[in-house]
Design a protein around this motif. Sequence first.
Motif, PDB file in Angstrom:
ATOM      1  N   HIS A  86     -11.025  31.324  -5.874  1.00  0.00           N
ATOM      2  CA  HIS A  86     -10.335  31.013  -7.122  1.00  0.00           C
ATOM      3  C   HIS A  86      -8.926  30.484  -6.821  1.00  0.00           C
ATOM      4  O   HIS A  86      -8.524  29.432  -7.329  1.00  0.00           O
ATOM      5  CB  HIS A  86     -10.276  32.292  -7.978  1.00  0.00           C
ATOM      6  CG  HIS A  86      -9.761  32.086  -9.353  1.00  0.00           C
ATOM      7  ND1 HIS A  86     -10.560  31.692 -10.396  1.00  0.00           N
ATOM      8  CD2 HIS A  86      -8.515  32.235  -9.872  1.00  0.00           C
ATOM      9  CE1 HIS A  86      -9.844  31.600 -11.488  1.00  0.00           C
ATOM     10  NE2 HIS A  86      -8.593  31.927 -11.203  1.00  0.00           N
ATOM     11  N   LYS A  97     -19.746  44.691  -2.196  1.00  0.00           N
ATOM     12  CA  LYS A  97     -19.267  44.220  -3.495  1.00  0.00           C
ATOM     13  C   LYS A  97     -17.760  43.956  -3.444  1.00  0.00           C
ATOM     14  O   LYS A  97     -17.286  42.952  -3.977  1.00  0.00           O
ATOM     15  CB  LYS A  97     -19.582  45.242  -4.579  1.00  0.00           C
ATOM     16  CG  LYS A  97     -19.249  44.754  -5.958  1.00  0.00           C
ATOM     17  CD  LYS A  97     -19.697  45.728  -7.017  1.00  0.00           C
ATOM     18  CE  LYS A  97     -19.350  45.177  -8.383  1.00  0.00           C
ATOM     19  NZ  LYS A  97     -19.732  46.056  -9.451  1.00  0.00           N
ATOM     20  N   ALA A  98     -17.025  44.812  -2.778  1.00  0.00           N
ATOM     21  CA  ALA A  98     -15.581  44.625  -2.644  1.00  0.00           C
ATOM     22  C   ALA A  98     -15.281  43.334  -1.874  1.00  0.00           C
ATOM     23  O   ALA A  98     -14.367  42.580  -2.249  1.00  0.00           O
ATOM     24  CB  ALA A  98     -14.951  45.822  -1.938  1.00  0.00           C
ATOM     25  N   ARG A  99     -16.034  43.091  -0.813  1.00  0.00           N
ATOM     26  CA  ARG A  99     -15.835  41.869  -0.028  1.00  0.00           C
ATOM     27  C   ARG A  99     -16.135  40.634  -0.873  1.00  0.00           C
ATOM     28  O   ARG A  99     -15.396  39.653  -0.847  1.00  0.00           O
ATOM     29  CB  ARG A  99     -16.725  41.883   1.222  1.00  0.00           C
ATOM     30  CG  ARG A  99     -16.409  40.685   2.149  1.00  0.00           C
ATOM     31  CD  ARG A  99     -17.470  40.422   3.180  1.00  0.00           C
ATOM     32  NE  ARG A  99     -18.569  39.781   2.480  1.00  0.00           N
ATOM     33  CZ  ARG A  99     -19.866  40.019   2.710  1.00  0.00           C
ATOM     34  NH1 ARG A  99     -20.239  40.851   3.630  1.00  0.00           N
ATOM     35  NH2 ARG A  99     -20.800  39.409   2.019  1.00  0.00           N
ATOM     36  N   ARG A 100     -17.214  40.673  -1.659  1.00  0.00           N
ATOM     37  CA  ARG A 100     -17.580  39.532  -2.511  1.00  0.00           C
ATOM     38  C   ARG A 100     -16.500  39.256  -3.549  1.00  0.00           C
ATOM     39  O   ARG A 100     -16.170  38.088  -3.811  1.00  0.00           O
ATOM     40  CB  ARG A 100     -18.915  39.788  -3.199  1.00  0.00           C
ATOM     41  CG  ARG A 100     -20.089  39.610  -2.277  1.00  0.00           C
ATOM     42  CD  ARG A 100     -21.396  39.737  -3.016  1.00  0.00           C
ATOM     43  NE  ARG A 100     -22.497  39.642  -2.090  1.00  0.00           N
ATOM     44  CZ  ARG A 100     -23.641  40.276  -2.229  1.00  0.00           C
ATOM     45  NH1 ARG A 100     -23.857  41.052  -3.271  1.00  0.00           N
ATOM     46  NH2 ARG A 100     -24.599  40.135  -1.340  1.00  0.00           N
ATOM     47  N   GLU A 101     -15.955  40.318  -4.122  1.00  0.00           N
ATOM     48  CA  GLU A 101     -14.893  40.133  -5.104  1.00  0.00           C
ATOM     49  C   GLU A 101     -13.636  39.549  -4.459  1.00  0.00           C
ATOM     50  O   GLU A 101     -12.967  38.698  -5.036  1.00  0.00           O
ATOM     51  CB  GLU A 101     -14.579  41.453  -5.809  1.00  0.00           C
ATOM     52  CG  GLU A 101     -15.654  41.852  -6.790  1.00  0.00           C
ATOM     53  CD  GLU A 101     -15.346  43.146  -7.522  1.00  0.00           C
ATOM     54  OE1 GLU A 101     -14.190  43.620  -7.476  1.00  0.00           O
ATOM     55  OE2 GLU A 101     -16.269  43.682  -8.147  1.00  0.00           O
ATOM     56  N   ARG A 102     -13.320  40.005  -3.258  1.00  0.00           N
ATOM     57  CA  ARG A 102     -12.178  39.472  -2.509  1.00  0.00           C
ATOM     58  C   ARG A 102     -12.395  37.987  -2.198  1.00  0.00           C
ATOM     59  O   ARG A 102     -11.498  37.159  -2.370  1.00  0.00           O
ATOM     60  CB  ARG A 102     -12.015  40.274  -1.211  1.00  0.00           C
ATOM     61  CG  ARG A 102     -10.639  40.598  -0.823  1.00  0.00           C
ATOM     62  CD  ARG A 102     -10.474  41.457   0.406  1.00  0.00           C
ATOM     63  NE  ARG A 102     -11.547  41.498   1.362  1.00  0.00           N
ATOM     64  CZ  ARG A 102     -12.438  42.485   1.487  1.00  0.00           C
ATOM     65  NH1 ARG A 102     -12.385  43.532   0.692  1.00  0.00           N
ATOM     66  NH2 ARG A 102     -13.379  42.439   2.397  1.00  0.00           N
ATOM     67  N   GLU A 103     -13.593  37.649  -1.746  1.00  0.00           N
ATOM     68  CA  GLU A 103     -13.912  36.249  -1.433  1.00  0.00           C
ATOM     69  C   GLU A 103     -13.851  35.379  -2.685  1.00  0.00           C
ATOM     70  O   GLU A 103     -13.366  34.246  -2.641  1.00  0.00           O
ATOM     71  CB  GLU A 103     -15.290  36.148  -0.776  1.00  0.00           C
ATOM     72  CG  GLU A 103     -15.324  36.698   0.643  1.00  0.00           C
ATOM     73  CD  GLU A 103     -16.728  36.812   1.215  1.00  0.00           C
ATOM     74  OE1 GLU A 103     -17.727  36.619   0.456  1.00  0.00           O
ATOM     75  OE2 GLU A 103     -16.846  37.101   2.418  1.00  0.00           O
ATOM     76  N   ARG A 104     -14.322  35.907  -3.811  1.00  0.00           N
ATOM     77  CA  ARG A 104     -14.276  35.163  -5.071  1.00  0.00           C
ATOM     78  C   ARG A 104     -12.820  34.903  -5.482  1.00  0.00           C
ATOM     79  O   ARG A 104     -12.463  33.791  -5.879  1.00  0.00           O
ATOM     80  CB  ARG A 104     -15.019  35.908  -6.173  1.00  0.00           C
ATOM     81  CG  ARG A 104     -15.018  35.169  -7.494  1.00  0.00           C
ATOM     82  CD  ARG A 104     -15.965  35.793  -8.508  1.00  0.00           C
ATOM     83  NE  ARG A 104     -15.859  35.139  -9.789  1.00  0.00           N
ATOM     84  CZ  ARG A 104     -16.316  33.945 -10.101  1.00  0.00           C
ATOM     85  NH1 ARG A 104     -16.951  33.223  -9.189  1.00  0.00           N
ATOM     86  NH2 ARG A 104     -16.168  33.437 -11.311  1.00  0.00           N
ATOM     87  N   ALA A 105     -11.987  35.931  -5.370  1.00  0.00           N
ATOM     88  CA  ALA A 105     -10.562  35.780  -5.703  1.00  0.00           C
ATOM     89  C   ALA A 105      -9.895  34.762  -4.777  1.00  0.00           C
ATOM     90  O   ALA A 105      -9.072  33.953  -5.219  1.00  0.00           O
ATOM     91  CB  ALA A 105      -9.856  37.132  -5.620  1.00  0.00           C
ATOM     92  N   MET A 149     -17.178  51.606  -5.466  1.00  0.00           N
ATOM     93  CA  MET A 149     -17.588  50.242  -5.236  1.00  0.00           C
ATOM     94  C   MET A 149     -18.025  50.128  -3.777  1.00  0.00           C
ATOM     95  O   MET A 149     -17.373  50.609  -2.872  1.00  0.00           O
ATOM     96  CB  MET A 149     -16.416  49.305  -5.540  1.00  0.00           C
ATOM     97  CG  MET A 149     -16.733  47.873  -5.256  1.00  0.00           C
ATOM     98  SD  MET A 149     -15.384  46.673  -5.519  1.00  0.00           S
ATOM     99  CE  MET A 149     -14.666  47.160  -7.035  1.00  0.00           C
ATOM    100  N   HIS A 182     -15.993  29.239 -11.436  1.00  0.00           N
ATOM    101  CA  HIS A 182     -14.646  29.774 -11.548  1.00  0.00           C
ATOM    102  C   HIS A 182     -13.897  29.221 -12.764  1.00  0.00           C
ATOM    103  O   HIS A 182     -13.109  29.934 -13.376  1.00  0.00           O
ATOM    104  CB  HIS A 182     -13.831  29.446 -10.288  1.00  0.00           C
ATOM    105  CG  HIS A 182     -14.250  30.213  -9.085  1.00  0.00           C
ATOM    106  ND1 HIS A 182     -13.707  31.431  -8.763  1.00  0.00           N
ATOM    107  CD2 HIS A 182     -15.174  29.947  -8.136  1.00  0.00           C
ATOM    108  CE1 HIS A 182     -14.270  31.890  -7.650  1.00  0.00           C
ATOM    109  NE2 HIS A 182     -15.162  31.001  -7.253  1.00  0.00           N
TER     110      HIS A 182
END
Length: 192
Positions: A16, A5-13, A1, A54
């Motif tokens: 949320h 992409k990892a940063r975006r997923e972290r920001e999304r979490a 990854m 979300h």
Amino acid sequence: MSVIKARRERERAQRHQLIITAARELAEAEGWEAVTTRRLAERVEYSQPVLYSHFSGKDAIVRAVAIDGFGELAAHLRRARLANPELRQALHAACRAYLDFATERPALYQAMFVMPTDVKFAHAETPPPLRACFDEFVGCFRPDNARRELFAEVIWSALHGIATLSASGRIPLDIQDERLDFLVTQFIDAPS
């Protein structure tokens, strides 16, 4: 990854969780009627479309708050149970912890147990945090007790009744310990 992409997923979490936390805080402060997608969007400083990316709506938010609450309740019950190695004391402590949780977090308790959600109890689809709560009550009985899951279910049901009736003022709080002593005695002394 990729790093991006990892940063975006972290920001999304994080977004949320921010929405869940904001909904819970707003409900605790003003009641669940005050929790609207518009108010939440303002509170978390994101647009309503971001909020809807979300959650599909208020019901989904309430469900997420409830699941979050079950995780918190499981940890609360576990601490109480483990602090008391003798089974009678462990069960009494877990019951007390449950009632304290309901009293101290009324809006969260309402999301978990009163408001309509699709969260299933005693089912293959039961979320792990909810199962963890149940397992804490099961853990208050000897492993060789064939009826320990039944006992846990009935105790939980009785506690929910006590919590709900106490919160509405229909039963007095001043004999809560007597109720708990009676409840615990019925199950600890029951044949397994």
